[in-house]
Design a protein around this motif. Structure first.
Motif, mmCIF file in Angstrom:
data_model
loop_
_atom_site.group_PDB
_atom_site.id
_atom_site.type_symbol
_atom_site.label_atom_id
_atom_site.label_comp_id
_atom_site.label_asym_id
_atom_site.label_seq_id
_atom_site.Cartn_x
_atom_site.Cartn_y
_atom_site.Cartn_z
ATOM 1 N N ARG A 168 -84.559 -49.738 -58.446
ATOM 2 C CA ARG A 168 -85.567 -50.316 -57.573
ATOM 3 C C ARG A 168 -86.582 -49.266 -57.114
ATOM 4 N NH1 ARG A 168 -82.538 -52.943 -53.526
ATOM 5 N NH2 ARG A 168 -82.674 -51.201 -52.089
ATOM 6 N N SER A 169 -86.086 -48.075 -56.743
ATOM 7 C CA SER A 169 -87.008 -47.075 -56.212
ATOM 8 C C SER A 169 -86.389 -45.696 -56.335
ATOM 9 C CB SER A 169 -87.340 -47.354 -54.744
ATOM 10 O OG SER A 169 -86.176 -47.247 -53.938
ATOM 11 N N LEU B 49 -86.735 -41.822 -54.294
ATOM 12 C CA LEU B 49 -87.273 -41.179 -53.098
ATOM 13 C C LEU B 49 -87.175 -39.670 -53.212
ATOM 14 C CD1 LEU B 49 -85.473 -43.919 -52.141
ATOM 15 C CD2 LEU B 49 -86.630 -43.347 -50.022
ATOM 16 N N TYR C 35 -87.231 -36.143 -50.756
ATOM 17 C CA TYR C 35 -87.101 -35.579 -49.424
ATOM 18 C C TYR C 35 -87.262 -34.063 -49.495
ATOM 19 C CZ TYR C 35 -85.045 -39.911 -47.557
ATOM 20 O OH TYR C 35 -84.827 -41.195 -47.140
ATOM 21 N N PHE D 283 -88.546 -37.274 -45.111
ATOM 22 C CA PHE D 283 -89.027 -38.146 -46.171
ATOM 23 C C PHE D 283 -90.394 -37.685 -46.677
ATOM 24 C CE2 PHE D 283 -89.707 -41.917 -48.512
ATOM 25 C CZ PHE D 283 -90.982 -42.387 -48.226
ATOM 26 N N MET E 141 -91.747 -42.436 -51.588
ATOM 27 C CA MET E 141 -90.947 -43.439 -52.272
ATOM 28 C C MET E 141 -91.779 -43.994 -53.422
ATOM 29 S SD MET E 141 -88.900 -46.810 -50.973
ATOM 30 C CE MET E 141 -90.256 -47.940 -50.802
ATOM 31 N N LEU F 124 -84.902 -32.821 -52.389
ATOM 32 C CA LEU F 124 -83.890 -33.786 -52.808
ATOM 33 C C LEU F 124 -84.559 -35.031 -53.358
ATOM 34 C CD1 LEU F 124 -81.842 -33.567 -49.500
ATOM 35 C CD2 LEU F 124 -81.058 -32.676 -51.686
ATOM 36 N N PRO G 237 -81.536 -45.767 -54.611
ATOM 37 C CA PRO G 237 -80.563 -46.756 -54.139
ATOM 38 C C PRO G 237 -79.695 -47.208 -55.304
ATOM 39 C CG PRO G 237 -82.814 -47.445 -53.649
ATOM 40 C CD PRO G 237 -82.910 -46.273 -54.561
ATOM 41 N N ASN H 288 -74.697 -52.435 -52.415
ATOM 42 C CA ASN H 288 -75.369 -52.374 -51.124
ATOM 43 C C ASN H 288 -76.559 -51.427 -51.107
ATOM 44 O OD1 ASN H 288 -73.888 -54.280 -49.709
ATOM 45 N ND2 ASN H 288 -72.269 -52.828 -49.211
ATOM 46 N N SER H 289 -76.970 -50.969 -52.283
ATOM 47 C CA SER H 289 -78.161 -50.131 -52.409
ATOM 48 C C SER H 289 -78.115 -48.899 -51.527
ATOM 49 C CB SER H 289 -79.424 -50.939 -52.080
ATOM 50 O OG SER H 289 -79.547 -52.002 -52.992
ATOM 51 N N LYS H 290 -76.943 -48.292 -51.433
ATOM 52 C CA LYS H 290 -76.887 -47.056 -50.663
ATOM 53 C C LYS H 290 -77.473 -45.939 -51.525
ATOM 54 C CE LYS H 290 -72.065 -46.950 -52.073
ATOM 55 N NZ LYS H 290 -72.290 -48.084 -52.979
ATOM 56 N N LEU H 291 -78.046 -44.937 -50.871
ATOM 57 C CA LEU H 291 -78.733 -43.871 -51.600
ATOM 58 C C LEU H 291 -77.739 -42.931 -52.268
ATOM 59 C CD1 LEU H 291 -81.704 -42.698 -49.334
ATOM 60 C CD2 LEU H 291 -81.764 -44.134 -51.377
ATOM 61 N N PHE I 275 -77.854 -39.245 -53.953
ATOM 62 C CA PHE I 275 -78.733 -38.084 -53.971
ATOM 63 C C PHE I 275 -78.416 -37.181 -55.148
ATOM 64 C CE2 PHE I 275 -81.118 -37.981 -49.996
ATOM 65 C CZ PHE I 275 -80.491 -38.968 -49.268
ATOM 66 N N GLY I 276 -79.460 -36.524 -55.661
ATOM 67 C CA GLY I 276 -79.241 -35.401 -56.546
ATOM 68 C C GLY I 276 -78.760 -34.211 -55.738
#
Lengths: 111, 114
Positions: free
Chosen positions: A31-32, A34, A36, A45, A48, A88, A92, A96-99, A101-102
């Motif tokens: 979906r997206s 991001l 940081y 942030f 996105m 970073l 998602p 539940n589309s939790k993030l 991270f790399g």
């Protein structure tokens, strides 16, 4: 398994250089993505991205997404020592589309 | 005033002690998260909550518990701290709907377990 991979893991440049940070992803139902910036403490942030080929820009920072090749880049032009940080990227993932991270890219800008 | 606050900012404790880390937010967001950050491992999700009655485990929930006392408050507990829980802990929040993917982080709590 969904994953987000950043490269390189660390980078040293001199003030005034242009730097490109990479983030590739394998995410089901993408979906997206991001970006940081993390200096001494909390990630803040930056961008996105949801659409391929549309550049997001903020001052000397810009970012673009390629949904065909599954990656994003973050460009910083005319780097300054204040750009030294961990960058970073995250996407998602899951029901539940939790993030996810790399591991982050540590950028050091030398005077 | 910061939108997302965490207390304490630093804590040193001993193995076996119970520890609570607290997070408060004034952003009016429904969603709250707890992460830990370790060198070389990045940010990993411990627990998350989409509203006051909703609690979900993240990828590394063992040894931790959470409580969502109100929309604005989300606390993380270590029932019996162990040295490998030494890490930097972050709370984060996000909105619901089109901006749900953007998370806003608190300043972090550096926890050391001896």
């Amino acid at each position: 398994e969904d994953k987000v991979v950043q490269s390189p893991l660390s980078l040293v440049v001199h003030e005034g250089d242009t730097v490109t940070l990479n983030c590739s992803y394998e995410v089901t139902n993408f979906r997206s993505l991001l970006w940081y910036k993390q200096e001494k403490k909390a990630p803040t942030f930056l961008f996105m991205l949801t659409s391929s080929g549309i550049e997001k820009k903020s001052g000397r920072l810009s970012s673009i997404l390629d949904k065909k090749e599954l990656f994003s880049i973050l460009n910083i032009t005319a780097t300054q020592t204040g750009d030294s940080a961990v960058y970073l990227c995250a996407a998602p993932t899951g029901a539940n589309s939790k993030l996810t991270f790399g591991k982050g890219i540590t950028l050091s800008v030398r005077p | 005033d910061a939108d997302v606050t965490q207390t304490p900012r630093n804590r040193i404790t001993k193995t076996g002690k119970r520890i609570m880390l607290e997070c408060s937010q004034t952003k009016g967001h429904d969603r709250m998260y707890w992460y830990r950050q370790d060198p070389g491992l990045g940010l990993r999700l411990i627990y998350y909550s989409f509203d006051v009655k909703d609690i979900n485990k993240g990828e590394i929930s063992d040894g931790y518990s959470v409580s969502r006392q109100a929309q604005a408050k989300f606390s993380l507990s270590l029932e019996s701290a162990i040295p490998n829980q030494t890490a930097l802990y972050f709370c984060a929040t996000s909105d619901f709907g089109p901006r749900q993917d953007t998370q806003y982080f608190g300043p972090g709590t550096r926890l050391t377990v001896l």
